[in-house]
Design a protein around this motif. Structure first.
Motif, PDB file in Angstrom:
ATOM      1  N   HIS A 287      -5.907  -2.507  -1.822  1.00  0.00           N
ATOM      2  CA  HIS A 287      -6.012  -2.736  -0.382  1.00  0.00           C
ATOM      3  C   HIS A 287      -7.412  -2.453   0.154  1.00  0.00           C
ATOM      4  O   HIS A 287      -7.912  -3.188   0.995  1.00  0.00           O
ATOM      5  CB  HIS A 287      -4.998  -1.853   0.358  1.00  0.00           C
TER       6      HIS A 287
ATOM      7  N   ARG B  27       0.854  -1.191   0.000  1.00  0.00           N
ATOM      8  CA  ARG B  27       0.000   0.000   0.000  1.00  0.00           C
ATOM      9  C   ARG B  27       0.889   1.239   0.000  1.00  0.00           C
ATOM     10  O   ARG B  27       1.683   1.440   0.921  1.00  0.00           O
ATOM     11  CB  ARG B  27      -0.893  -0.001   1.242  1.00  0.00           C
TER      12      ARG B  27
ATOM     13  N   GLU C 277      -3.799   1.511  -3.309  1.00  0.00           N
ATOM     14  CA  GLU C 277      -4.859   1.838  -2.347  1.00  0.00           C
ATOM     15  C   GLU C 277      -6.154   1.116  -2.729  1.00  0.00           C
ATOM     16  O   GLU C 277      -6.847   0.557  -1.890  1.00  0.00           O
ATOM     17  CB  GLU C 277      -5.061   3.369  -2.366  1.00  0.00           C
TER      18      GLU C 277
END
Ligand code: FES
Length: 314
Positions: free
Chosen positions: A85, A73, A82
């Motif tokens: 995740h 990340r 991002e």
């Protein structure tokens, strides 16, 4: 390079390997197994919204029921990691490319030394998984904090000797010292942040030690000043695009609706190459050859105009 053969797949497992690294396993939806791959190869994974990123295959080449990747990340990145995740969950449909070539073992080397920085361990682990001599291999693994180190158990299972270099604990690796201490006939394989890779390449070049490496795309951070603003005239699209100091040519083209393929956004994969008809180029990629550059090829995701204007055949 544009990868068009995609395999419809489903995310079958998501696991946190550390605070900032997640492992994703994917299985094919309409075929019993994935194509075979060699240790060190990578795939491109496309999410349902079209976001695409390249990842090293971290699983064993003998297991083809699933492909395994790991994603770091990046808080200041452009949002790709991002997205993986925060919203890629078990059951999500994704599209996975056929395996693409990566680093290969140097068959002529008498010794094999591996250096990984951070998430670069995924490329090194993938390479070791397909290497018959993994049990004799030495892996120098550089991380900022001890807790950042992932895949230690898997490396141990392969029998490789892992030397952990933790910068916050004062055991940062010294590239010159490492290279100077290598036995004759060693080849160094490395993957990690640009500064680490550069220091290894420079130290190795000074002692004529052969190296092999895998470059990870370094995506510019949000609001980072990337260079002077410039204008890009897109001939076929009939548009003129103003590229700001804090954006890339690729971003400005997408903003203006100029169609262009892209994937890594770090000058590695070659998906976003455009042909420049006129104007000096500041090349910042890791994928074009000198002859590509002489022909006017340019990566829109990282390279910029070296003057105030470019004319692009797109
Ligand atoms: S998107 Fe990969 S080189 Fe530009």
């Amino acid at each position: 390079m544009s990868i068009r053969l995609l395999i419809a797949s489903e995310v079958v497992e998501v696991a946190a390997l550390s605070e900032s690294v997640r492992r994703f396993r994917m299985a094919p939806l309409h075929r019993p197994s994935y194509p075979s791959f060699l240790g060190g190869e990578h795939v491109q994974v496309q999410l349902g919204d079209g976001l695409r990123r390249d990842f090293s295959l971290c699983g064993s080449p003998s297991e083809r029921d699933f492909y395994e990747i790991a994603v770091l990340r990046e808080e200041d990145g452009r949002g790709g990691s991002e997205r993986f995740h925060s919203s890629v969950r078990v059951g999500e449909e994704v599209y996975v490319s056929y395996p693409q070539p990566g680093m290969l073992i140097d068959e002529r080397a008498a010794h094999h030394v591996f250096v990984a920085g951070g998430i670069g361990i995924t490329a090194i682990l993938g390479l070791l998984r397909g290497f018959a001599g993994a049990a004799e291999a030495v892996v120098h693994y550089c991380v900022r904090h001890q807790a950042d180190a992932v895949y230690l158990e898997e490396l141990e299972q392969l029998g490789s000797r892992v030397i952990l270099h933790v910068s916050t604990a004062g055991t940062r690796m010294d590239a010159e010292e490492l290279i100077a201490g290598l036995p004759l006939g060693a080849t160094v394989y490395h993957c990690g942040p640009e500064s680490l890779m550069r220091s290894i390449d420079e130290a190795a070049a000074a002692r004529a030690v052969p190296t092999r490496s895998e470059t990870f795309a370094t995506v510019p951070k949000r609001r980072e000043i990337l260079g002077a603003p410039f204008r890009a005239i897109m001939l076929a699209a009939g548009k003129t695009v103003e590229v700001g100091a804090d954006e890339t040519l690729l971003q400005s083209m997408l903003r203006e609706g100029v169609p262009i393929e892209f994937s890594c956004e770090g000058g590695v994969c070659g998906s976003c190459v455009v042909e420049v008809q006129d104007g000096p180029i500041d090349h910042r990629d890791h994928c074009l050859s000198d002859s590509d550059r002489r022909l006017g090829m340019m990566t829109a995701c990282v390279s910029r105009a070296a003057g105030d204007q470019l004319t692009v055949l797109l």
